[in-house]
Each structure stands twice: as C-alpha cells, then as structure tokens.
Design a protein around this motif. Structure first.
Motif, PDB file in Angstrom:
ATOM      1  N   LYS B 112       0.733  -1.087   0.058  1.00  0.00           N
ATOM      2  CA  LYS B 112      -0.120   0.137  -0.089  1.00  0.00           C
ATOM      3  C   LYS B 112       0.708   1.311  -0.033  1.00  0.00           C
ATOM      4  CE  LYS B 112      -4.288  -1.883   2.143  1.00  0.00           C
ATOM      5  NZ  LYS B 112      -4.838  -2.257   3.155  1.00  0.00           N
ATOM      6  N   LYS B 113       1.927   1.158   0.903  1.00  0.00           N
ATOM      7  CA  LYS B 113       2.777   2.599   0.866  1.00  0.00           C
ATOM      8  C   LYS B 113       3.494   2.656  -0.448  1.00  0.00           C
ATOM      9  CE  LYS B 113       4.637   4.577   4.770  1.00  0.00           C
ATOM     10  NZ  LYS B 113       4.658   4.674   5.984  1.00  0.00           N
ATOM     11  N   SER B 114       3.959   1.501  -0.923  1.00  0.00           N
ATOM     12  CA  SER B 114       4.800   1.805  -2.126  1.00  0.00           C
ATOM     13  C   SER B 114       4.097   2.267  -3.459  1.00  0.00           C
ATOM     14  CB  SER B 114       5.286   0.415  -2.545  1.00  0.00           C
ATOM     15  OG  SER B 114       4.742  -0.818  -2.642  1.00  0.00           O
ATOM     16  N   ARG B 115       2.574   1.803  -3.432  1.00  0.00           N
ATOM     17  CA  ARG B 115       1.735   2.393  -4.696  1.00  0.00           C
ATOM     18  C   ARG B 115       1.612   3.785  -4.186  1.00  0.00           C
ATOM     19  NH1 ARG B 115      -2.905  -2.150  -4.348  1.00  0.00           N
ATOM     20  NH2 ARG B 115      -4.032  -0.849  -5.537  1.00  0.00           N
ATOM     21  N   LYS B 116       1.269   4.263  -3.049  1.00  0.00           N
ATOM     22  CA  LYS B 116       1.055   5.511  -2.941  1.00  0.00           C
ATOM     23  C   LYS B 116       2.586   6.313  -3.275  1.00  0.00           C
ATOM     24  CE  LYS B 116      -1.883   5.954   1.010  1.00  0.00           C
ATOM     25  NZ  LYS B 116      -1.965   5.931   2.383  1.00  0.00           N
ATOM     26  N   LEU B 117       3.558   5.861  -2.955  1.00  0.00           N
ATOM     27  CA  LEU B 117       4.839   6.548  -3.278  1.00  0.00           C
ATOM     28  C   LEU B 117       5.178   6.793  -4.759  1.00  0.00           C
ATOM     29  CD1 LEU B 117       7.116   5.414  -0.113  1.00  0.00           C
ATOM     30  CD2 LEU B 117       6.536   7.826  -0.803  1.00  0.00           C
ATOM     31  N   ILE B 118       4.990   5.269  -5.319  1.00  0.00           N
ATOM     32  CA  ILE B 118       5.676   5.176  -6.605  1.00  0.00           C
ATOM     33  C   ILE B 118       4.747   4.855  -7.879  1.00  0.00           C
ATOM     34  CG2 ILE B 118       8.294   4.838  -5.996  1.00  0.00           C
ATOM     35  CD1 ILE B 118       7.712   1.659  -6.532  1.00  0.00           C
ATOM     36  N   GLY B 119       3.322   4.896  -7.504  1.00  0.00           N
ATOM     37  CA  GLY B 119       2.243   4.891  -8.315  1.00  0.00           C
ATOM     38  C   GLY B 119       1.944   3.334  -8.400  1.00  0.00           C
ATOM     39  N   ASP B 120       0.852   3.147  -9.132  1.00  0.00           N
ATOM     40  CA  ASP B 120       0.120   1.723  -9.301  1.00  0.00           C
ATOM     41  C   ASP B 120       1.026   0.462  -9.675  1.00  0.00           C
ATOM     42  OD1 ASP B 120      -2.149   1.558  -7.482  1.00  0.00           O
ATOM     43  OD2 ASP B 120      -3.420   1.039  -9.318  1.00  0.00           O
ATOM     44  N   PHE B 121       1.446   0.898 -11.065  1.00  0.00           N
ATOM     45  CA  PHE B 121       2.190  -0.352 -11.793  1.00  0.00           C
ATOM     46  C   PHE B 121       3.425  -0.765 -10.980  1.00  0.00           C
ATOM     47  CE2 PHE B 121       5.559  -1.638 -14.755  1.00  0.00           C
ATOM     48  CZ  PHE B 121       4.669  -2.673 -15.307  1.00  0.00           C
ATOM     49  N   ALA B 122       4.323  -0.029 -10.685  1.00  0.00           N
ATOM     50  CA  ALA B 122       5.562  -0.305 -10.136  1.00  0.00           C
ATOM     51  C   ALA B 122       5.368  -0.755  -8.505  1.00  0.00           C
ATOM     52  CB  ALA B 122       6.548   0.734  -9.839  1.00  0.00           C
ATOM     53  N   GLY B 123       4.349   0.052  -8.033  1.00  0.00           N
ATOM     54  CA  GLY B 123       4.142  -0.079  -6.504  1.00  0.00           C
ATOM     55  C   GLY B 123       3.442  -1.637  -6.076  1.00  0.00           C
ATOM     56  N   LYS B 124       2.518  -1.749  -7.074  1.00  0.00           N
ATOM     57  CA  LYS B 124       1.954  -3.096  -6.894  1.00  0.00           C
ATOM     58  C   LYS B 124       3.021  -4.364  -7.003  1.00  0.00           C
ATOM     59  CE  LYS B 124      -2.837  -2.371  -8.585  1.00  0.00           C
ATOM     60  NZ  LYS B 124      -3.323  -2.675  -9.792  1.00  0.00           N
ATOM     61  N   LYS B 125       4.200  -4.142  -7.334  1.00  0.00           N
ATOM     62  CA  LYS B 125       5.157  -5.044  -7.591  1.00  0.00           C
ATOM     63  C   LYS B 125       6.141  -5.093  -6.373  1.00  0.00           C
ATOM     64  CE  LYS B 125       4.416  -5.476 -12.559  1.00  0.00           C
ATOM     65  NZ  LYS B 125       3.035  -4.860 -12.529  1.00  0.00           N
TER      66      LYS B 125
END
Lengths: 75, 311
Positions: B112-125
């Motif tokens: 969840k945190k990474s999606r907020k920080l770097i966007g949906d595509f990369a954050g989900k991974k």
C-alpha cells in the motif's frame, strides 16, 4: 462474473478466462499472477484471501475464483 | 536412463569441467563458456539421473515419487526454468515462503505504501518482488553458506524481476520486429537465451568464488577468440580422449532426443513397454552393457557421489 473477468483480464489480458479450465494445472497463471489476482480481489471485494485458500481448485477457473470470493464475502 | 545420465554423461563431462573451473585463467573465452554449459549438462545429468534412479527403485516397491524435472533446458524464460528444475524445491519455496510472505499483513502494508509513493504499476510489484528476492536468496543459501551461492540465487531473481518490469517494453520490441510468438525460431531463440542466462548464473555456483566467476564472464566476452591454450600442450583434449568425447556427445544426443519426445508429450517408457518382450530384453541388455563398457567408474572416479549430496 463480468466484474471478476474484468479484474482478471486487467492482470493477464492474454488469457481467455471464460474458456480456460486449468489455469493452475496447466501453469497458465504463475505465482506472481496469483499474488496480483489475490491483491486485486482482496481490495475490490473487501475480503481476505488467506494462504490456505491458495489451492489449485480455487483458481483453476474463473467460476472457482468467483465461488471463493462469494464464500469469503458470506463468511 | 538415470544410470546412463549419471555414469556415461555426468561423470564423464565432469573431467573437462573440473579442469577448466580449476584454473579458468589458463583458458580462452570459448572454453570458459563451454565449461559453463558443460557444468549445466553435468548438474542436470547428475541430479535428474539420480532422481530417475531413485524413482525407479521407488516404483519397484510401489511408491510413485513426484517428478523433479520436466525438460528444464527447454524453458523459454528463467521463471519457466524454475518451474521445471528441482520442482519440489520451487514448490516448497512458493508454498512456504513466497505466498505466506506476500499475503502477510506486513507485506500488504509495504504494498500500500509503495503504491502511494511510486504509483500503481511499480508499487504493486514491490512487496512480491521483496518476497521473490528473499526466495532466491534462500535458494542460493540452500546450496551453501557462501556469497557465490547467494549471488547465484539473486542472479535468477534479477532476470525474473526484469522480465516482469519490462513486459511492455518487450511487447513493443516484439511488435516492432514483427515477431510471432508461436514460430519455432522464436521459441528456439527463447530456449537458447534462457539456457545461456542459467549457464552464466551457474558460473557463480561452480567457480571458486564470486570474483573468479566475474572474471570468467569477462573472459567469455573479452577472450572469446583466444585459442592460445590449444597449442600443443595437451590441454586440447581437456582430460578426455577422442573416443570419450564421441561417447559423451552421443550420450548427450540421446538425452536430447528423449527430452524432445517428453516435451512433445510422448512417454518413452510407455512406448518401450508396448514393444514385444524380445525387443525389451535386448534393449535392457544393450543399456546394461553400454553402462558397463562406457560408464565412467572404477579407481579414480567418484561414481558414487552425487553433486546434490553436498547441497
């Protein structure tokens, strides 16, 4: 079902989820796809798919995935 | 078949492989590349040969062991390779490390945190990538508590992560080059590419240490045409005479033919079982004779030892 197919297609556009009956058994979906699908389903349907639910039978067809989602929504 | 793989191929190819890995700086890039490829063949023949022997004995007493290899060198990607190679280890890592970690609350929070920080595509991974790298770290560590094994594990993780992150780039390149995925040549390219990536990775696990592995890779690219080591000092044979090289190449060819049949869905065993009894007795006698005559064993050879015993 249409809603679920939309989610699944969003993750693997190249797979015909309506026709495939061995998504896991035939290795059409890999472990990364499963984790992506579980993440999307958890968020979209506000459910919590657990590690114990990651059985091939629950993910071999779109119908089985829908049945799992419905079961978890009812719990 | 397992005994054939172990005694005719693995223990024979081990001789030149050991020689080159023993002092790689003495050899040119071609020899180093061949040693990497040769080690891949050696490990496969040794490990899957050992498994075939174990499965054969188990079937005699009525126990059906799971397949541990499904023609791994016909894999079209590194990810595909790890679903065909040492399947039981991969399944264990998936079920007991990758899934539990990826679905844990902590990793969910990271996601969840990474999606907020770097966007949906990369954050989900991010979360599954961390779990995957941990899996390959453990796969490396499982081979031995040395940096070279860790690098070997991570090497595989890097290529899998790359293929997932660059999926759109690859699709564009394929469209641009008008590549049809169902064409035989494309599949052959994928198989050779995967085999080379895996072989390069194996240099780390087999070399003395990480820096030796890196200098071996450097040598493949910078000294590829350096054939000075062939000049009349006897190393040209790399420990095997002409007859042994022929036996080795024929042995590899036989495995290749069998694997191609299995890849097409034909079971060699079922085919042989359907033949008449005279043919079967002759075939088994021929196989036993071949192993007795051209198998590598006796004084000076460690035919009892399997590479994976040490892992």
């Amino acid at each position: 079902m249409e809603e679920l197919l939309g989610i699944l297609k969003g993750i693997r556009p190249d797979v015909d989820f309506e026709k495939e009956t061995k998504l896991i058994d035939d290795s059409i979906l890999d472990s990364f796809d499963i984790i992506s699908i579980v993440g999307e389903l958890n968020e979209h349907y506000d459910i919590e798919i657990d590690v114990e639910d990651l059985e091939p039978d629950n993910f071999n067809t779109a119908k089985a995935i829908l049945a799992l989602v419905t079961k978890l929504q009812e719990d | 078949m397992g005994v054939h793989q172990k005694l005719i191929i693995a223990d024979r190819i081990a001789i030149p492989v050991t020689m080159i890995f023993g002092d790689p700086s003495q050899y040119g890039g071609t020899a180093v590349l061949l040693a990497g490829i040769g080690y891949g063949i050696q490990v496969y023949a040794d490990f899957s040969g050992g498994m075939d022997i174990a499965r054969g004995f188990s079937q005699i007493i009525g126990i059906d062991l799971e397949l541990n290899f499904t023609q791994p060198y016909f894999s079209v990607s590194v990810e595909n390779f790890w679903r065909r190679w040492h399947i039981t280890l991969g399944a264990f890592m998936r079920d007991y490390v990758f899934y539990p970690l990826s679905l844990s609350k902590f990793f969910n929070a990271i996601g969840k945190k990474s999606r907020k920080l770097i966007g949906d595509f990369a954050g989900k991974k991010v979360a599954p990538f961390i779990a995957m790298f941990l899996v390959y770290f453990l796969v490396g560590f499982w081979h031995g508590a040395e940096w070279k094994y860790i690098v070997y594990g991570i090497w595989n993780g890097v290529f899998i992560a790359g293929s997932i992150l660059l999926v759109d780039v690859y699709a564009k390149i394929k469209r641009f080059l008008h590549i049809h995925e169902d064409r035989f040549l494309w599949r052959l390219f994928q198989i050779i590419r995967t085999f080379l990536i895996i072989s390069f990775g194996r240099l780390f696990s087999r070399a003395l240490n990480v820096s030796t592995a890196f200098s071996m890779i450097r040598s493949i690219f910078t000294r590829f045409t350096d054939f000075a080591y062939l000049e009349g000092n006897g190393t040209m044979t790399l420990g095997l005479d002409k007859w042994n090289w022929i036996v080795l190449l024929l042995g590899i060819l036989l495995i290749l033919i069998v694997d191609i049949q299995h890849e097409k869905g034909f079971s060699m065993r079922d085919r042989i079982a359907k033949q008449n009894v005279v043919f079967r007795v002759l075939l088994v006698s021929l196989a036993i004779t071949a192993i007795a005559v051209i198998g590598v064993y006796g004084p000076g050879f460690d035919s009892a030892g399997f590479i994976y015993q040490q892992f």
